[in-house]
Write an enzyme that holds these catalytic residues in place. Sequence first.
Site, PDB file in Angstrom:
ATOM      1  N   TYR A   1      21.193  83.037  51.572  1.00  0.00           N
ATOM      2  CA  TYR A   1      21.616  83.253  52.953  1.00  0.00           C
ATOM      3  C   TYR A   1      22.645  82.195  53.321  1.00  0.00           C
ATOM      4  O   TYR A   1      22.496  81.014  52.973  1.00  0.00           O
ATOM      5  CB  TYR A   1      20.417  83.177  53.899  1.00  0.00           C
ATOM      6  CG  TYR A   1      20.806  83.345  55.354  1.00  0.00           C
ATOM      7  CD1 TYR A   1      21.277  84.560  55.827  1.00  0.00           C
ATOM      8  CD2 TYR A   1      20.736  82.276  56.247  1.00  0.00           C
ATOM      9  CE1 TYR A   1      21.660  84.712  57.153  1.00  0.00           C
ATOM     10  CE2 TYR A   1      21.107  82.424  57.572  1.00  0.00           C
ATOM     11  CZ  TYR A   1      21.576  83.636  58.020  1.00  0.00           C
ATOM     12  OH  TYR A   1      21.963  83.782  59.324  1.00  0.00           O
TER      13      TYR A   1
ATOM     14  N   ASP B   1      26.939  74.921  66.855  1.00  0.00           N
ATOM     15  CA  ASP B   1      26.904  76.361  66.573  1.00  0.00           C
ATOM     16  C   ASP B   1      27.145  77.141  67.865  1.00  0.00           C
ATOM     17  O   ASP B   1      26.247  77.760  68.420  1.00  0.00           O
ATOM     18  CB  ASP B   1      25.553  76.719  65.963  1.00  0.00           C
ATOM     19  CG  ASP B   1      25.450  78.183  65.565  1.00  0.00           C
ATOM     20  OD1 ASP B   1      26.501  78.809  65.343  1.00  0.00           O
ATOM     21  OD2 ASP B   1      24.315  78.698  65.489  1.00  0.00           O
TER      22      ASP B   1
ATOM     23  N   ASP C   1      26.069  85.162  57.876  1.00  0.00           N
ATOM     24  CA  ASP C   1      26.052  85.190  59.333  1.00  0.00           C
ATOM     25  C   ASP C   1      27.489  85.360  59.835  1.00  0.00           C
ATOM     26  O   ASP C   1      28.335  84.493  59.618  1.00  0.00           O
ATOM     27  CB  ASP C   1      25.450  83.870  59.825  1.00  0.00           C
ATOM     28  CG  ASP C   1      25.386  83.739  61.329  1.00  0.00           C
ATOM     29  OD1 ASP C   1      25.880  84.630  62.052  1.00  0.00           O
ATOM     30  OD2 ASP C   1      24.841  82.722  61.798  1.00  0.00           O
TER      31      ASP C   1
ATOM     32  N   ASP D   1      28.184  85.918  63.129  1.00  0.00           N
ATOM     33  CA  ASP D   1      28.155  85.694  64.574  1.00  0.00           C
ATOM     34  C   ASP D   1      28.293  87.022  65.333  1.00  0.00           C
ATOM     35  O   ASP D   1      27.590  87.972  65.055  1.00  0.00           O
ATOM     36  CB  ASP D   1      29.222  84.685  64.980  1.00  0.00           C
ATOM     37  CG  ASP D   1      28.861  83.260  64.578  1.00  0.00           C
ATOM     38  OD1 ASP D   1      27.702  83.018  64.188  1.00  0.00           O
ATOM     39  OD2 ASP D   1      29.738  82.378  64.648  1.00  0.00           O
TER      40      ASP D   1
ATOM     41  N   HIS E   1      25.428  89.877  59.022  1.00  0.00           N
ATOM     42  CA  HIS E   1      24.759  90.283  60.259  1.00  0.00           C
ATOM     43  C   HIS E   1      25.618  89.934  61.467  1.00  0.00           C
ATOM     44  O   HIS E   1      26.318  88.931  61.500  1.00  0.00           O
ATOM     45  CB  HIS E   1      23.334  89.734  60.372  1.00  0.00           C
ATOM     46  CG  HIS E   1      23.186  88.252  60.536  1.00  0.00           C
ATOM     47  ND1 HIS E   1      23.468  87.595  61.700  1.00  0.00           N
ATOM     48  CD2 HIS E   1      22.710  87.318  59.696  1.00  0.00           C
ATOM     49  CE1 HIS E   1      23.196  86.316  61.575  1.00  0.00           C
ATOM     50  NE2 HIS E   1      22.744  86.111  60.350  1.00  0.00           N
TER      51      HIS E   1
ATOM     52  N   GLU F   1      25.457  89.835  65.813  1.00  0.00           N
ATOM     53  CA  GLU F   1      24.468  89.659  66.868  1.00  0.00           C
ATOM     54  C   GLU F   1      24.950  90.216  68.195  1.00  0.00           C
ATOM     55  O   GLU F   1      26.158  90.439  68.390  1.00  0.00           O
ATOM     56  CB  GLU F   1      24.097  88.181  67.002  1.00  0.00           C
ATOM     57  CG  GLU F   1      25.245  87.291  67.402  1.00  0.00           C
ATOM     58  CD  GLU F   1      24.987  85.840  67.029  1.00  0.00           C
ATOM     59  OE1 GLU F   1      25.018  84.996  67.956  1.00  0.00           O
ATOM     60  OE2 GLU F   1      24.777  85.539  65.838  1.00  0.00           O
TER      61      GLU F   1
ATOM     62  N   CYS G   1      23.344  79.007  69.579  1.00  0.00           N
ATOM     63  CA  CYS G   1      22.274  79.029  68.587  1.00  0.00           C
ATOM     64  C   CYS G   1      21.135  79.894  69.101  1.00  0.00           C
ATOM     65  O   CYS G   1      20.758  79.834  70.275  1.00  0.00           O
ATOM     66  CB  CYS G   1      21.774  77.610  68.327  1.00  0.00           C
ATOM     67  SG  CYS G   1      20.295  77.536  67.297  1.00  0.00           S
TER      68      CYS G   1
ATOM     69  N   ARG H   1      21.548  91.845  64.503  1.00  0.00           N
ATOM     70  CA  ARG H   1      20.638  90.837  65.053  1.00  0.00           C
ATOM     71  C   ARG H   1      20.550  91.022  66.558  1.00  0.00           C
ATOM     72  O   ARG H   1      21.573  91.181  67.238  1.00  0.00           O
ATOM     73  CB  ARG H   1      21.143  89.441  64.722  1.00  0.00           C
ATOM     74  CG  ARG H   1      20.425  88.332  65.470  1.00  0.00           C
ATOM     75  CD  ARG H   1      20.909  86.974  65.032  1.00  0.00           C
ATOM     76  NE  ARG H   1      20.980  86.043  66.149  1.00  0.00           N
ATOM     77  CZ  ARG H   1      21.324  84.771  66.064  1.00  0.00           C
ATOM     78  NH1 ARG H   1      21.633  84.258  64.870  1.00  0.00           N
ATOM     79  NH2 ARG H   1      21.385  84.003  67.126  1.00  0.00           N
TER      80      ARG H   1
ATOM     81  N   GLU I   1      15.605  87.967  66.384  1.00  0.00           N
ATOM     82  CA  GLU I   1      15.698  86.525  66.551  1.00  0.00           C
ATOM     83  C   GLU I   1      14.693  85.996  67.561  1.00  0.00           C
ATOM     84  O   GLU I   1      14.439  86.613  68.595  1.00  0.00           O
ATOM     85  CB  GLU I   1      17.121  86.139  66.988  1.00  0.00           C
ATOM     86  CG  GLU I   1      17.364  84.659  67.185  1.00  0.00           C
ATOM     87  CD  GLU I   1      17.261  83.837  65.905  1.00  0.00           C
ATOM     88  OE1 GLU I   1      16.173  83.861  65.274  1.00  0.00           O
ATOM     89  OE2 GLU I   1      18.247  83.179  65.550  1.00  0.00           O
TER      90      GLU I   1
ATOM     91  N   ASN J   1      13.373  85.219  60.635  1.00  0.00           N
ATOM     92  CA  ASN J   1      14.049  83.926  60.571  1.00  0.00           C
ATOM     93  C   ASN J   1      13.015  82.811  60.695  1.00  0.00           C
ATOM     94  O   ASN J   1      12.442  82.605  61.761  1.00  0.00           O
ATOM     95  CB  ASN J   1      15.080  83.818  61.692  1.00  0.00           C
ATOM     96  CG  ASN J   1      15.815  82.489  61.679  1.00  0.00           C
ATOM     97  OD1 ASN J   1      15.718  81.714  60.733  1.00  0.00           O
ATOM     98  ND2 ASN J   1      16.561  82.219  62.749  1.00  0.00           N
TER      99      ASN J   1
END
Length: 302
Positions: A48, A62, A89, A91, A116, A118, A126, A161, A191, A213
Amino acid sequence: MLGSTIPAASKRVAFRAGLASGRLLRMPGAFSPLVARIVAETGFDGVYISGAALSADLALPDIGLTTLTEVAARGGAIAQATDLPSLIDADTGFGEPLNAARTTRVLEQAGLAGLHLEDQVNPKRCGHLDNKAVVSVAEMLGRIRAAVGARTDPNFVVCARTDARAVEGLPAAIDRAKAYADAGADLIFAEALADESEFEAFRAGVDIPLLANMTEFGKSALLDAATLERLGFNVVIYPVTTLRIAMGAVEAGLRTIAADGTQAALVPAMQTRARLYELVDYADYNQFDSSVYNFTLGGADQ
C-alpha cells in the site's frame, strides 16, 4: 535485479483474484521501494502506498499539497520494486472528474494495480482528523465514473473511500458506499470506523469487497487480521506503520549520537551492510557487470 519481472497487468490480475478469494489481503504501507522489498520478503499479499506517508516523507502535512507528478513518480518506483500488486492513495483525484480520469490513466501507466479516491472536499484532510467535510454523493459519483471510464486495463482496481462516517454517521456512510459500488467502484474503503460492531455493520450493508484501515493513533480500534477476516473484509492496510517505526528509530538514534558522541551503541540494532546488499540484489548487479566487462586490454599495437 532491476526490480519486478512481472508485468503490471499480471499484478492486477493477481490483485483481482485476491479480492475474489474470500481471504484477507494484508498490505502494509511502503514509503520507499526498499521498504516495499521487505514487505514482499516478509510474506505479505501486496503493498500500500499512503498519501499521508508520502506527504510526511516530503516534510508536508497530509492536506492535499502533493501533486499527481510526485505521487505517480514515487508510486511507480515502489510498484516496480516487487512482484506484489500495489494500491495507491490518489486523494480526491487531484481536482475535478476530468482530473480524476487523468490521475487514473497516469497511475495505471505507472504500473500500479489500483488506486483509491475519496469523497472529501478538495483539498482534503487526514481521514482520522476532526472537521472533515465531504462532497455530495453526486459529485463523488462523478469522480468514480470518470476513473472507471479512464482505465485501459479493466483489471485496474478503482477503490472508493468514504469519509462520511465521521461527518454524516454510519448509516449515511453505508448508503454512500452502496451508491459508489453501483457507480462502478470495485472496492470500498470505509474510513474511520470506530469498533468491531461498525466494521460488522458495514460488511452487512455492502456486498462488494471492503478495505479496512488499521492506522495507529486514529479513530479505529486496531483489529487483528483474524478478526477482520472473520468479519468478511477483503483487504487490510497498515498505511503509515513502517514510516512510524523507521522515524521512531531515526529520532532515538540521533538523540543517542548527540548525547554519546558516537553511534557505537546503535550498531547491534542496525540493518547490516550485508543485509542491505541482499535486499538490493548487489551480487546480481556485480555478476552482470562481470559478464559484460569480461575483456582485457591488449598491447598498444592492438
